[in-house]
Scaffold this motif. Structure first.
Motif, PDB file in Angstrom:
ATOM      1  N   THR A  63       3.875  -8.976   8.544  1.00 45.19           N
ATOM      2  CA  THR A  63       4.295  -9.082   7.148  1.00 45.19           C
ATOM      3  C   THR A  63       3.075  -9.119   6.245  1.00 45.19           C
ATOM      4  O   THR A  63       1.960  -9.426   6.680  1.00 45.19           O
ATOM      5  N   ASN A  64       3.286  -8.835   4.968  1.00 49.61           N
ATOM      6  CA  ASN A  64       2.205  -8.978   4.001  1.00 49.61           C
ATOM      7  C   ASN A  64       2.076 -10.458   3.615  1.00 49.61           C
ATOM      8  O   ASN A  64       2.856 -11.293   4.093  1.00 49.61           O
ATOM      9  N   TYR A  87      -0.398  -3.843   8.684  1.00 49.91           N
ATOM     10  CA  TYR A  87      -1.830  -3.658   8.551  1.00 49.91           C
ATOM     11  C   TYR A  87      -2.491  -4.666   9.490  1.00 49.91           C
ATOM     12  O   TYR A  87      -1.895  -5.666   9.870  1.00 49.91           O
ATOM     13  N   GLU A  91      -0.913   4.061   2.340  1.00 50.57           N
ATOM     14  CA  GLU A  91      -1.932   3.184   2.908  1.00 50.57           C
ATOM     15  C   GLU A  91      -3.309   3.565   2.382  1.00 50.57           C
ATOM     16  O   GLU A  91      -4.140   2.721   2.091  1.00 50.57           O
ATOM     17  N   GLN A 144      -0.990  -8.127  11.329  1.00 50.44           N
ATOM     18  CA  GLN A 144      -0.118  -8.846  10.409  1.00 50.44           C
ATOM     19  C   GLN A 144       1.170  -8.039  10.232  1.00 50.44           C
ATOM     20  O   GLN A 144       1.166  -6.962   9.659  1.00 50.44           O
ATOM     21  N   GLN A 151      -0.166  -2.477   0.562  1.00 47.36           N
ATOM     22  CA  GLN A 151       0.035  -3.214   1.805  1.00 47.36           C
ATOM     23  C   GLN A 151       1.357  -2.761   2.407  1.00 47.36           C
ATOM     24  O   GLN A 151       2.427  -3.213   2.020  1.00 47.36           O
TER      25      GLN A 151
END
Length: 649
Positions: free
Chosen positions: A568-569, A644, A635, A566, A640
């Protein structure tokens, strides 16, 4: 047959006649506004009584009001400091109207105190004085304190950004740019006789803490002569916003303002109140304030301005002087406008899909991360520029005998501005350019180099696909994202800039005034002590669709091993707190000044006005360079950050 043809021709000619008559019925009123000496009065207001249509005089004093039916009209022409005129005009005009306004004798005779300390009138003063009273301000309904200055001759105000961060140009003294500090370098914005703040730096200026509401009695604008000597940092002029005080009887008022902004769909709500009167013998009070909520001209999806203030004062008068205690509490949120995309610099029109009322700001975003010296901070884009000011002041006037008088004004303020804003940095970024992925952190450190298929999704639906075979090449293979005509294969890149500025400030100005015959002497000084704490940096980057009211997007990448990362969060933000440096500044500033001013009224037509001022400013503190956040540690703490990942089967 011939009869029918004749009738048709007749009807046709009659139609042309009616059309010509109808066309001729539309006209306009044109004119020019000057003073009695022939000098143009730029910004003069012109209102037609019959239909309330209005216009204003341009830099040449000219005005035009169009789309008027033929007939007789009455127009009202007004300008601050001049007597209002009502004039009869016939449309169509046979000649251009020349309107000459005469000086308003009542305004000239009004006693002013700003920058002179001897309460002289504008008529008897050797300096340029303009006064805007409460009645005039109520008619203007200004959106900002700086906008009031547009009615002062010789002053130009750029308030295109909104209610705050305006720029004031005075008497030919220009400024560097428009970011809330340089806009006030050479003018002194004052409230009840003292500068609103003496701490001027990037994104911290006086109009963030100055509001015009029902508590305002008048604005005094003083330029030239000894005004620049007796006022702190004021070569361009002193602009003093003076509060109402209580009278001998109880009085009060409530104002409400409802309207529409922008495209006529954005609501504006505001309520002001003010009450005042006697408390005891020789003791009066006044209290008031406002609350306002508006969606603004460029509605971003949340209120553009919301908040208000409450102000009050107590005045005690005794035989040889008076004491005035002033308090204020301001808590306000304000948007500053972002630029609208245009297709060229020569033809400044909004690009396709945008208009003058469009917004390129991201939707409401909430993001919590750790900020040095501030701890966990929640970034809320809807909080915009959040200004607070809690202040208390004391103004003292004392007659000393033998024609001497002492005036001393002191104030302590605790002010802060917390800004959740892109700071005019919204711009397209190409998703098929390797530089983009460097910026987003995809290639730093090298272990993050990930080839594969990148998917951009909006609302859970894919809108763009990018293929990278080596982690260094990026090719858009499909794209349904909006804005392609404006910038192909791109998204809006919006840094989430965080600024927190806190200033504790004590200001004091004293003046000894002596009037002897036709001579007036002023001897005084100014002291200011400011303590500044500032932290600024980026909390991350928001990627959004290129459109009016952009929408956040999510980005993921699936590598050849079918592992999905991913980018972006869940809020569509990348680089949350990672690799973002924060600048930390702690500073103390002291300013001391002494001055002498002398006015000699040689006769009723000639006045000699001169003075001298000595200034000393010292500033010391620390300015820490940006330092990177330890993303590994972050982390481990469960934030986030960066990219991640999770494994999909």
């Amino acid at each position: 047959m011939k009869t029918m043809r004749f009738i048709r021709i007749l009807i046709l000619f009659l139609g042309f006649g009616f059309s010509a008559t109808s066309f001729a019925q539309v006209g306009k009123i044109q004119g020019k506004v000057t003073d009695s000496k022939g000098l143009v009065l730029t910004g003069s207001s012109i209102v037609i009584v019959e239909n309330n249509k209005s216009g204003s005089a341009d830099s040449n004093g000219d005005f035009t009001i169009e789309n008027l039916k033929n007939g007789n009209y009455q127009i009202v022409v007004s300008y601050i400091g001049f007597a209002t005129r009502k004039i009869s005009v016939k449309v169509p005009q046979t000649s251009k109207l020349i309107v000459v306004l005469q000086d308003d004798q009542a305004a000239l005779d009004e006693v002013v105190v700003t920058g002179v300390f001897d309460k002289r009138s504008a008529l008897n003063s050797s300096i340029a004085i303009s006064t805007v009273n409460a009645v005039q301000m109520q008619k203007m309904a200004p959106t900002s304190a700086a906008e009031l200055l547009k009615n002062v001759p010789g002053i130009f105000v750029n308030n295109s950004l909104g209610e705050i961060r305006n720029t004031v140009y005075s008497r030919g003294v220009t400024t560097g740019n428009n970011d809330g500090r340089w806009g006030y370098d050479y003018v002194s914005m004052q409230e009840d006789g003292l500068p609103v703040t003496n701490a001027l730096f990037a994104n911290f200026g006086p109009d963030m803490f100055l509001r015009a509401d029902a508590t305002l009695d008048k604005l005094e604008a003083v330029r030239g002569g000894t005004a620049s000597i007796t006022g702190a940092n004021a070569p361009g002029g002193v602009f003093n916003y003076i509060s109402k005080t209580g009278g001998k009887t109880f009085e009060g008022e409530i104002r409400t303002k409802l309207g529409l902004e922008g495209n006529g769909k954005n609501p504006y709500y505001r309520a002001d109140f003010n009450i005042g009167g006697p408390l005891a013998k020789n003791l009066t009070y006044n209290i008031g304030g406002f609350y306002r909520k508006s969606d603004g001209g460029q509605y971003p999806g949340y209120a553009s301005n919301r908040g208000g203030q409450i102000k009050g004062n107590l005045v005690y008068k005794y035989e040889t002087g008076s004491l005035k205690l002033l308090v204020k509490s301001l808590n306000d949120h304000n948007l500053t406008a972002e630029g609208i995309p245009t297709n060229s610099y020569t033809d400044m029109k909004p690009s396709e899909g945008f208009s003058n009322t469009s917004s390129v700001l991201p939707p409401a975003i909430s993001l919590t991360t750790n900020v040095p010296t501030r701890g966990d901070v929640t970034y809320k884009s809807s909080d915009l520029w959040h200004s607070k000011d809690n202040s208390v002041g004391l103004n003292w006037e004392q007659k000393l005998g033998r024609g001497w008088k002492l005036t001393n004004n002191a104030r302590f303020s605790s002010m802060s501005v917390e800004a959740f804003t892109p700071l005019s940095t919204v711009s397209p970024i190409a998703m098929d350019n390797i530089v983009t992925y460097f910026i987003l952190g995809a290639l730093h450190p090298p272990t993050q180099i990930i080839p594969g298929t990148y998917t951009v999704s909006q609302g859970g639906q894919p809108i763009m696909s990018i293929q990278s075979f080596s982690g260094f090449d990026y090719h858009v293979t499909s794209n349904t994202a909006p804005g392609s005509a404006l910038s192909p294969n791109s998204l809006f890149f919006t840094p989430l800039i965080y600024n927190y500025n806190k200033v504790s400030e004590f200001r004091d100005q004293f003046n000894f005034n002596k009037k002897s015959g036709n001579h007036t002497f002023n001897i005084g000084g100014f002291f200011d002590n400011s303590s500044l704490n500032r932290v600024s940096g980026s909390m991350g980057v928001s990627l959004n669709t290129i459109q009016n009211h952009p929408q956040t997007v999510g980005i993921s990448v699936t590598n050849p091993g079918n592992v999905t990362y991913q980018v972006t969060n869940p809020n569509g933000i990348v680089n949350v707190g990672a690799d973002q440096g924060y600048t930390i500044i702690n500073s103390k500033q002291s300013q001391k000044a002494v001055y002498f001013a002398h006015t000699w009224e040689i006769n009723d037509k000639l006045t000699f006005d001169w003075g001298a001022r000595y200034e000393n400013v010292r500033n010391h503190g620390t300015n820490n360079p940006p330092s990177l956040v330890d993303s590994t540690k972050a982390e481990e703490e469960g934030n986030q950050l960066k990219w991640y990942h999770n494994t999909k089967s």
